[in-house]
Design a protein around this motif. Structure first.
Motif, PDB file in Angstrom:
ATOM      1  N   ALA A 299      47.262  39.266  51.821  1.00 25.29           N
ATOM      2  CA  ALA A 299      47.795  38.603  50.637  1.00 25.29           C
ATOM      3  C   ALA A 299      47.769  37.091  50.827  1.00 25.29           C
ATOM      4  N   LEU A 300      46.939  36.412  50.053  1.00 26.57           N
ATOM      5  CA  LEU A 300      46.905  34.957  50.078  1.00 26.57           C
ATOM      6  C   LEU A 300      48.081  34.372  49.310  1.00 26.57           C
ATOM      7  N   SER A 301      48.589  35.142  48.339  1.00 31.12           N
ATOM      8  CA  SER A 301      49.760  34.770  47.556  1.00 31.12           C
ATOM      9  C   SER A 301      50.286  36.043  46.915  1.00 31.12           C
ATOM     10  N   LYS A 302      51.291  35.930  46.063  1.00 33.03           N
ATOM     11  CA  LYS A 302      51.814  37.105  45.381  1.00 33.03           C
ATOM     12  C   LYS A 302      50.795  37.699  44.417  1.00 33.03           C
ATOM     13  N   ARG A 303      49.846  36.892  43.970  1.00 33.45           N
ATOM     14  CA  ARG A 303      48.899  37.365  42.955  1.00 33.45           C
ATOM     15  C   ARG A 303      47.454  37.448  43.437  1.00 33.45           C
ATOM     16  N   THR A 304      47.151  36.938  44.608  1.00 31.03           N
ATOM     17  CA  THR A 304      45.769  36.904  45.096  1.00 31.03           C
ATOM     18  C   THR A 304      45.665  37.599  46.452  1.00 31.03           C
ATOM     19  N   THR A 305      44.741  38.539  46.562  1.00 32.49           N
ATOM     20  CA  THR A 305      44.563  39.325  47.785  1.00 32.49           C
ATOM     21  C   THR A 305      43.080  39.458  48.105  1.00 32.49           C
ATOM     22  N   VAL A 306      42.766  39.381  49.389  1.00 34.51           N
ATOM     23  CA  VAL A 306      41.423  39.717  49.864  1.00 34.51           C
ATOM     24  C   VAL A 306      41.538  40.975  50.711  1.00 34.51           C
ATOM     25  N   TYR A 307      40.444  41.762  50.800  1.00 35.97           N
ATOM     26  CA  TYR A 307      40.528  43.019  51.525  1.00 35.97           C
ATOM     27  C   TYR A 307      39.174  43.413  52.086  1.00 35.97           C
ATOM     28  N   ALA A 308      39.219  44.347  53.027  1.00 37.94           N
ATOM     29  CA  ALA A 308      38.015  44.983  53.568  1.00 37.94           C
ATOM     30  C   ALA A 308      38.296  46.474  53.676  1.00 37.94           C
ATOM     31  N   LEU A 309      37.261  47.308  53.476  1.00 39.31           N
ATOM     32  CA  LEU A 309      37.445  48.750  53.593  1.00 39.31           C
ATOM     33  C   LEU A 309      36.159  49.420  54.050  1.00 39.31           C
ATOM     34  N   TYR A 310      36.341  50.594  54.638  1.00 36.79           N
ATOM     35  CA  TYR A 310      35.208  51.448  55.003  1.00 36.79           C
ATOM     36  C   TYR A 310      35.527  52.855  54.503  1.00 36.79           C
ATOM     37  N   ALA A 311      34.545  53.501  53.853  1.00 39.36           N
ATOM     38  CA  ALA A 311      34.738  54.845  53.313  1.00 39.36           C
ATOM     39  C   ALA A 311      33.537  55.710  53.636  1.00 39.36           C
ATOM     40  N   ASN A 312      33.792  56.998  53.869  1.00 44.33           N
ATOM     41  CA  ASN A 312      32.734  57.952  54.163  1.00 44.33           C
ATOM     42  C   ASN A 312      33.034  59.274  53.467  1.00 44.33           C
ATOM     43  N   VAL A 313      32.014  59.847  52.803  1.00 49.35           N
ATOM     44  CA  VAL A 313      32.109  61.164  52.174  1.00 49.35           C
ATOM     45  C   VAL A 313      31.271  62.144  52.973  1.00 49.35           C
ATOM     46  N   ASP A 314      31.850  63.282  53.318  1.00 56.10           N
ATOM     47  CA  ASP A 314      31.152  64.339  54.060  1.00 56.10           C
ATOM     48  C   ASP A 314      31.002  65.539  53.138  1.00 56.10           C
ATOM     49  N   ASN A 315      29.779  65.764  52.617  1.00 61.01           N
ATOM     50  CA  ASN A 315      29.506  66.855  51.687  1.00 61.01           C
ATOM     51  C   ASN A 315      29.030  68.101  52.409  1.00 61.01           C
ATOM     52  N   ASP A 316      29.498  69.275  51.945  1.00 64.48           N
ATOM     53  CA  ASP A 316      28.876  70.526  52.371  1.00 64.48           C
ATOM     54  C   ASP A 316      27.451  70.572  51.826  1.00 64.48           C
ATOM     55  N   SER A 317      26.664  71.552  52.261  1.00 62.53           N
ATOM     56  CA  SER A 317      25.231  71.553  51.954  1.00 62.53           C
ATOM     57  C   SER A 317      24.919  71.609  50.461  1.00 62.53           C
ATOM     58  N   ASN A 318      25.806  72.190  49.630  1.00 59.87           N
ATOM     59  CA  ASN A 318      25.549  72.281  48.197  1.00 59.87           C
ATOM     60  C   ASN A 318      26.398  71.314  47.372  1.00 59.87           C
ATOM     61  N   ALA A 319      27.112  70.416  48.021  1.00 58.69           N
ATOM     62  CA  ALA A 319      27.977  69.466  47.317  1.00 58.69           C
ATOM     63  C   ALA A 319      27.282  68.118  47.191  1.00 58.69           C
ATOM     64  N   LYS A 320      27.585  67.412  46.087  1.00 58.31           N
ATOM     65  CA  LYS A 320      26.961  66.118  45.808  1.00 58.31           C
ATOM     66  C   LYS A 320      28.002  65.081  45.385  1.00 58.31           C
ATOM     67  N   TYR A 321      29.152  65.112  46.022  1.00 58.53           N
ATOM     68  CA  TYR A 321      30.180  64.130  45.698  1.00 58.53           C
ATOM     69  C   TYR A 321      29.746  62.758  46.211  1.00 58.53           C
ATOM     70  N   GLY A 322      30.038  61.727  45.412  1.00 61.19           N
ATOM     71  CA  GLY A 322      29.676  60.368  45.786  1.00 61.19           C
ATOM     72  C   GLY A 322      30.881  59.463  45.847  1.00 61.19           C
ATOM     73  N   LEU A 323      30.627  58.167  45.920  1.00 63.67           N
ATOM     74  CA  LEU A 323      31.673  57.161  45.993  1.00 63.67           C
ATOM     75  C   LEU A 323      31.869  56.536  44.625  1.00 63.67           C
ATOM     76  N   GLY A 324      33.095  56.164  44.324  1.00 64.79           N
ATOM     77  CA  GLY A 324      33.406  55.634  43.005  1.00 64.79           C
ATOM     78  C   GLY A 324      34.439  56.515  42.347  1.00 64.79           C
ATOM     79  N   THR A 325      34.389  56.625  41.025  1.00 66.26           N
ATOM     80  CA  THR A 325      35.403  57.390  40.302  1.00 66.26           C
ATOM     81  C   THR A 325      34.951  58.791  39.950  1.00 66.26           C
ATOM     82  N   GLY A 326      33.767  59.198  40.391  1.00 68.29           N
ATOM     83  CA  GLY A 326      33.292  60.531  40.080  1.00 68.29           C
ATOM     84  C   GLY A 326      32.583  60.634  38.756  1.00 68.29           C
ATOM     85  N   VAL A 327      32.504  59.535  37.998  1.00 67.65           N
ATOM     86  CA  VAL A 327      31.819  59.546  36.717  1.00 67.65           C
ATOM     87  C   VAL A 327      30.326  59.424  36.948  1.00 67.65           C
ATOM     88  N   GLY A 328      29.531  60.226  36.276  1.00 67.41           N
ATOM     89  CA  GLY A 328      28.090  60.094  36.420  1.00 67.41           C
ATOM     90  C   GLY A 328      27.365  61.378  36.127  1.00 67.41           C
TER      91      GLY A 328
END
Length: 357
Positions: A299-328
């Motif tokens: 938090a740089l201030s009460k209203r301004t924030t910087v961030y870093a993240l790492y995410a990984n999805v592990d799909n079963d062989s017939n699954a096609k889940y992706g990153l984001g909100t699932g829309v598509g």
């Protein structure tokens, strides 16, 4: 000369339109941009560097005292795509939660466009909402069709929110038309309803929700969801469990769950999510997925924030889940817009900045 200018300014204020003297309008918004390196883990698809405007928005809201404890309320909120991609997120100018209604001792009633009570319950826990690691990519989607989303913002919506009863509140919404095809005439056979009950008292959060959607004459879906959270000191923990059923060409039944945690140390907040979509009952099977995400906010201030993240999805062989909100599409597009293969394990590293006003 100076006195003349002052007199002119005063006269201008005095003669301003009547609505300016009585208006109660708040302007608010959020700017949110991230830069991400996305690996779709799919043959012949290179790692993609994506700049994303993550639900950036501007809004206007107000209220008017009608007397007798009654007030008129309104809100208009719209998307701002800071990355210039007007095809994403509905495009710049697409409406977000926007409505008009009344509130009083009985609660609040409004009509317009709004998040469902089901969606609002899930938003209370997600540490990475409105990022490419949003929990809706796993918990808001089914595997039958890319538009089968259980956390929507719906048009044609009438919502009731109860008063707070010692920490307990209930919400209910009725949507007169759930047909996603914009060229189809509204049909009340395509309606939906969503309800939740939430208890928030001190460090405790407990919630339950149910939603039923009649999307088309041949497609319907429903889900129930339970959520719990607890805050102790600088730490927050949360858990969610849900069960859904979606009928289209086949009937898909699927359970899902997630755990959420964060810890604040001054300006720094450490965060983590683990999400799981269990294998469905479909004959092909092997279509579950999980996603884990870790990140840090500064938090740089009460209203301004910087961030870093790492995410990984592990799909079963017939699954096609992706990153984001699932829309598509049925291929579960990743946050970078790349269709992934069944069984792929997309991942991303991103940095971002948010500012609220």
């Amino acid at each position: 000369m100076k006195k003349s200018l002052i007199a002119l300014a005063v006269a201008g204020v005095v003669s301003a339109p009547a609505f300016a003297a009585t208006a109660n309008v708040d302007v608010y918004g959020k700017m949110h941009v991230s830069v991400s390196s996305i690996d779709a883990d799919t043959a012949n698809v290179p790692t993609d560097t994506s700049i994303s405007s993550n639900a950036s928005r501007i809004g206007f809201k107000g209220a008017e005292d009608l007397g007798g404890g009654l007030a008129a309320i309104w809100q208009y909120e719209t998307t701002i795509n800071l990355d210039g991609n007007n095809a994403g997120n509905g495009g710049t100018g697409s409406m977000r939660n926007s409505f008009i209604g009344v509130k009083g001792g009985f609660g609040t009633v409004f009509a317009g466009i709004h998040d469902t009570p089901m969606k609002l319950l899930g938003r209370m826990l997600d540490n990475f909402g409105d990022t490419l690691a949003d929990s809706r990519g796993i918990l808001g989607a089914t595997s039958l069709n890319g538009t089968n989303i259980f956390d929507p913002r719906t048009n044609n919506t009438i919502t009731y929110v109860s008063p707070d009863f010692s920490g307990l509140s209930v919400s209910g919404a009725y949507m007169t038309d759930m047909n996603e095809a914009s060229n189809v005439v509204d049909n009340n056979d395509n309606d939906a309803y969503s309800v939740n009950a939430v208890y928030k008292n001190g460090p405790i959060l407990l919630g339950a929700a149910y939603e039923k959607q009649n999307v088309t004459a041949t497609t319907d879906r429903d889900m129930w969801r339970l959520a719990a959270g607890y805050t102790f000191g600088n730490a927050k923990l949360g858990a969610l469990y849900q069960s859904s059923e979606s009928t289209n060409a086949a009937t898909e039944e699927r359970d899902g769950w997630g755990v959420f945690g964060s810890y604040a140390m001054g300006a720094i907040t450490l965060k983590a999510n683990y999400l799981k979509a269990n294998e469905s009952n479909l004959a092909a099977g092997d279509d579950g997925a999980n996603q884990w995400t870790v990140g840090v906010d500064y938090a740089l201030s009460k209203r301004t924030t910087v961030y870093a993240l790492y995410a990984n999805v592990d799909n079963d062989s017939n699954a096609k889940y992706g990153l984001g909100t699932g829309v598509g599409s049925t291929d579960r597009v990743s946050g970078g817009g790349t269709a992934i293969s069944g069984g792929a394990d997309p991942s991303l590293f991103g940095i971002g900045m948010t500012h609220t006003f």
